[in-house]
Structures are given as structure tokens and as C-alpha cells.
Design an enzyme around this catalytic site. Structure first.
Site, PDB file in Angstrom:
ATOM      1  CD  GLN A 249      -4.551  -8.507   4.034  1.00 54.89           C
ATOM      2  OE1 GLN A 249      -3.709  -9.029   4.897  1.00 54.89           O
ATOM      3  NE2 GLN A 249      -4.781  -9.136   3.068  1.00 54.89           N
TER       4      GLN A 249
ATOM      5  CB  CYS B 255      -7.082 -10.266  -5.263  1.00 59.20           C
ATOM      6  SG  CYS B 255      -6.745 -10.762  -3.459  1.00 59.20           S
TER       7      CYS B 255
HETATM    8  N1  PMP Z   1     -10.049  -6.563   1.356  1.00 59.08           N
HETATM    9  C1  PMP Z   1      -8.510  -6.614   1.406  1.00 59.08           C
HETATM   10  C2  PMP Z   1      -7.685  -5.582   2.019  1.00 59.08           C
HETATM   11  C3  PMP Z   1      -8.154  -7.989   1.106  1.00 59.08           C
HETATM   12  O1  PMP Z   1      -6.883  -8.259   1.367  1.00 59.08           O
HETATM   13  C4  PMP Z   1      -9.009  -8.976   0.631  1.00 59.08           C
HETATM   14  C5  PMP Z   1      -8.280 -10.281   0.277  1.00 59.08           C
HETATM   15  N2  PMP Z   1      -7.374 -10.285  -0.637  1.00 59.08           N
HETATM   16  C6  PMP Z   1     -10.227  -8.655   0.371  1.00 59.08           C
HETATM   17  C7  PMP Z   1     -10.891  -7.543   0.775  1.00 59.08           C
HETATM   18  C8  PMP Z   1     -11.146  -9.748  -0.327  1.00 59.08           C
HETATM   19  O2  PMP Z   1     -11.450 -10.703   0.859  1.00 59.08           O
HETATM   20  P1  PMP Z   1     -12.183 -11.945   0.609  1.00 59.08           P
HETATM   21  O3  PMP Z   1     -11.147 -12.886  -0.066  1.00 59.08           O
HETATM   22  O4  PMP Z   1     -12.623 -12.550   1.889  1.00 59.08           O
HETATM   23  O5  PMP Z   1     -13.347 -11.716  -0.520  1.00 59.08           O
END
Ligand code: PMP
Length: 399
Positions: A191, A345
Site C-alpha cells: 500500500q 480481502c
Molecule cells: N498486503 C497488503 C497490505 C495488501 O493490502 C494486500 C492486498 N489487499 C496484500 C498484501 C496482498 O496482495 P495480493 O492481492 O497481491 O496478493
């Protein structure tokens, strides 16, 4: 109105254009020795060079992965496994220090290893604004020193910017301490890239995760920076690609797209952040003026918060006000306003936010933390319309 750019961003048109040749004509395998393969290899090398230059790394310290979830998994499991292999004869558990506001791709991996009794976890405290305490970190290190356990500390992992409340963490201070004491330091910088200067040199980290789709690049693409000499075991083994840290035929189109997206993001960063700050101040004032029970989550607007994030809890335990987060999202969705509750997520579930709990919000407040994150398509006129809809929905649902 799409106001969830910290969950993901649309693919930049220029990025798609750069990807197209590798999705069509230039389909060669980068490991092949004939010219189609070498064309792919050239694109791969060039992408690696560009990203290395952007984060102040060396060319061979860049590993391409399928995203930050994979990068984070590789870091934690790889470092732990390396320690275990070196200590097979004695039954010592490696120690990991992290924070309780990390993304699930860190926290769940840590908890999983803990449940297998393979690691001892120590979590750094965050203050009411969601900023990690460096003092607390120093205290923990001193305690480990006194107990003679510092040699078992295999990893410190701390995010650069929190995905829910946008707080900027003191990673360079943590990094300097780790570097002095030879402790492996990992930063989840997903981020941060495109929002603040992201430099492995400035932050003194040994490992750093990035993801393309938060910066208008393709989903399923990420980077892991691995400082030369960092001891970490591969988790995906096969044809030896990516210096054997991550086997598998490289997705050249995605890698080319990711790096093009990173390049654009870095180039436009300062200008974009200025625009977002205006929107941030406007949105915060608008909500505070119209919803007197709204609770601002995280640090004030300023140097410790990224500019595209605002986060409010619309339930307020002190005032005995409870709003259903799900109903709020559904109402807004029907009116074509896309915002997020906590982090996106959690596979569509509305769970209480662990980040909001960590900064002291009640369970009810932590279930209605609404995150609004701006992006390139956000303008003030549309934002004002969306905010008016949010205010109306919150008042309608208030009980
Ligand atoms: N770390 C952070 C701080 C995130 O915001 C995210 C995505 N939401 C991820 C890891 C995971 O990334 P990715 O979607 O590429 O797996």
C-alpha cells in the site's frame, strides 16, 4: 462511483498496450534459447532492471511472484524453514516479531506456523492512531537480549502503510535498528508504492513485497525484493527460475505490465498525492459536518497518513448508535457507490476489523469501519454525490 482503490485498481490502458504483444505474438518461454525465447528473456531483464532502479535495489535482488500474498508467504515460510534446517538437532523455535495490524497474508501465515508449534510470535503494539511503537520494539529486543534469545529472532516483519486506515509506519527507524543488529527485516510495501517513496535503501530492509494491482497493473503479479545474502528457502521448487527462489515459467505479459504500471505510478506519484489530499480534506470535513457521531479512524490527515484514504466508523458505542455495515454497503451498492468495510480481502465476509480493534475501537465500531480510497478516476463532483449518498444511507440505517 468506484471508491475502493486500496482493494484494487483498474488496469491502466497504456499498461495493457505494453502487455498486448506478450499476450499475442511474443509468447516465447524466457528459458528457451531460440529467438522467441530470447525476446521474452529480454523483456524480463528489462522489467527487472526498471523495478530494481525504482526501489533502489540491484538487478539480481528482484524476484517476480504471483502477488504480494505469495511474496509474504515465501518470506515467512522461507526464513523459518531455513532456520529449522540449520537447527535440526536442537529443538529451538525461531522467533518472529510483527505487528497486529498486518494484512491477512502475513497474520494468517504466522498464526498457521504458530499452530504447528514452529514459531514463537511477538507482536508490536500500535497506538490509538495505528502507528507501530518503535519504543516497544526496542524494549522487546532488549528483553530478548537479556534472555539470550536474540539469536533465535529470525525475522521482523512490518508493513509500510496500513491497508485499512492508511497509516504510514516508521519502517526506516525499525530498519535501522535491524540493520545494526543483523536482524532480517521484511516490509509489506503493497500500500506504499505509488503513494510514498518506496526505497529498500532508505528503509534498510532485507525483504520487501509489492503487488501490481494496487498500482493499475495486472492482478496476479508481484515482486519480492531479496537483499543479497538473505537466508531464505524457496517454497515453489522446479525449473530454477527467479534464482530458484520461485520456480515456474515467468508470466512475461504480467511482469511487463506490472513494471510499466509501477513506472507510471512513481512518475505521477507526487502530483496524484496532491490531488488526493484535497479530496481527503473535503471528504473528511463533509462527513464530520453531516454525521456528528462518525468516528475518524487512524491518524489525522498529514505526514503519517497516505492521501487517498479516509476511514470512519459509523457505529458509535458511546452514543449507543449501531449501523449494520452489510446494509450500508448494500444500499450504497444499489446506488452504484463502491466502498469497503474494513479490508476487502476477507472473502466478502463482514468481520470486525482487527486493525480497528487494535486501535481501541469497540467490536461494534470495528464492524462498521468504512474505508473510502480515491484513485485516478475520482473527481470532486462525483465524490460529493457519493458522500451525500453515504450520509443519507447512514442516517436511514441509524438506530
Ligand atoms: N498486503 C497488503 C497490505 C495488501 O493490502 C494486500 C492486498 N489487499 C496484500 C498484501 C496482498 O496482495 P495480493 O492481492 O497481491 O496478493
Amino acid at each position: 462511483m468506484y471508491l475502493d482503490h486500496s482493494a484494487t485498481t483498474p488496469l491502466d490502458k497504456n499498461v495493457l498496450e505494453e502487455m498486448m504483444p506478450y499476450l499475442t505474438n511474443h509468447f516465447g518461454n524466457a528459458s528457451a534459447l531460440y529467438s522467441q525465447g530470447q525476446k521474452a528473456k529480454k523483456a524480463l531483464d528489462s522489467a527487472r532492471f526498471t523495478i530494481a532502479e525504482n526501489i533502489d535495489a540491484n538487478l539480481d535482488e528482484i524476484i517476480f511472484t504471483s502477488g504480494a500474498t505469495e511474496s509474504n508467504n515465501l518470506v515467512i515460510k522461507g526464513v523459518v524453514e531455513n532456520f529449522e534446517n540449520k537447527n535440526v538437532d536442537n529443538n529451538i523455535k525461531p522467533i518472529i516479531i510483527s505487528t497486529n495490524i498486518e494484512h491477512a497474508s502475513i497474520l494468517e501465515v504466522l498464526k498457521n506456523l504458530e499452530s504447528q508449534k514452529r514459531v514463537k510470535l511477538l507482536f508490536l503494539e500500535v497506538d490509538e492512531y495505528g502507528i507501530v511503537s518503535v519504543e516497544n520494539f526496542k524494549e522487546i529486543l532488549e528483553k530478548l537480549q537479556k534472555e539470550g534469545a536474540i539469536k533465535n529472532l529470525v525475522l521482523v516483519s512490518c508493513m509500510a502503510v496500513n491497508n485499512e486506515i492508511g497509516t504510514i509506519q516508521p519502517v526506516s527507524r525499525v530498519g535501522r535498528i535491524c540493520r545494526k543488529q543483523n536482524i532480517i527485516f521484511h516490509i509489506d510495501a503493497v500500500q506504499a508504492f505509488g503513494k510514498i517513496k518506496t526505497s529498500v535503501e532508505d528503509w534498510k530492509c532485507d525483504l520487501m513485497s509489492l503487488s501490481a494491482h494496487k498500482c493499475y497493473g495486472p492482478k496476479g503479479s508481484g515482486v519480492l525484493y531479496v537483499k543479497e545474502g538473505t537466508e531464505m528457502n524457496a517454497q515453489i521448487i522446479g525449473g530454477g527460475q527467479e534464482r530458484s527462489y520461485r520456480a515456474g515459467t515467468e508470466n512475461i505479459a504480467n511482469i511487463v505490465g506490472m513494471v510499466a504500471a509501477f513506472k507510471i505510478s512513481e512518475k505521477q506519484r507526487e502530483e496524484e498525492q496532491k490531488t488526493y489530499e484535497e479530496l481527503q480534506i473535503f471528504a473528511k470535513n463533509y462527513i464530520e459536518k453531516n454525521i456528528d457521531f462518525a468516528l475518524w479512524n487512524g491518524v489525522e490527515i498529514g505526514e503519517f497518513r497516505v492521501k487517498n484514504n479516509i476511514n470512519f466508523s459509523f457505529s458509535n458505542s458511546e452514543k449507543n448508535i449501531e449501523i449494520s455495515g452489510e446494509s450500508l454497503l448494500m444500499r450504497l451498492d444499489l446506488q452504484r457507490v463502491s466502498i469497503s468495510l474494513g479490508s476487502a480481502c476477507s472473502a466478502g465476509m463482514v468481520a470486525e476489523s482487527h486493525v480497528l480493534r487494535a486501535i481501541g475501537r469497540t467490536k461494534i465500531e470495528a464492524k462498521t469501519g468504512v474505508r473510502i480510497t480515491f484513485g485516478r478516476s475520482t473527481n470532486k463532483e462525483d465524490l460529493e454525490i457519493a458522500l451525500a449518498k453515504i450520509v443519507k444511507a447512514v442516517h436511514a440505517l441509524k438506530k
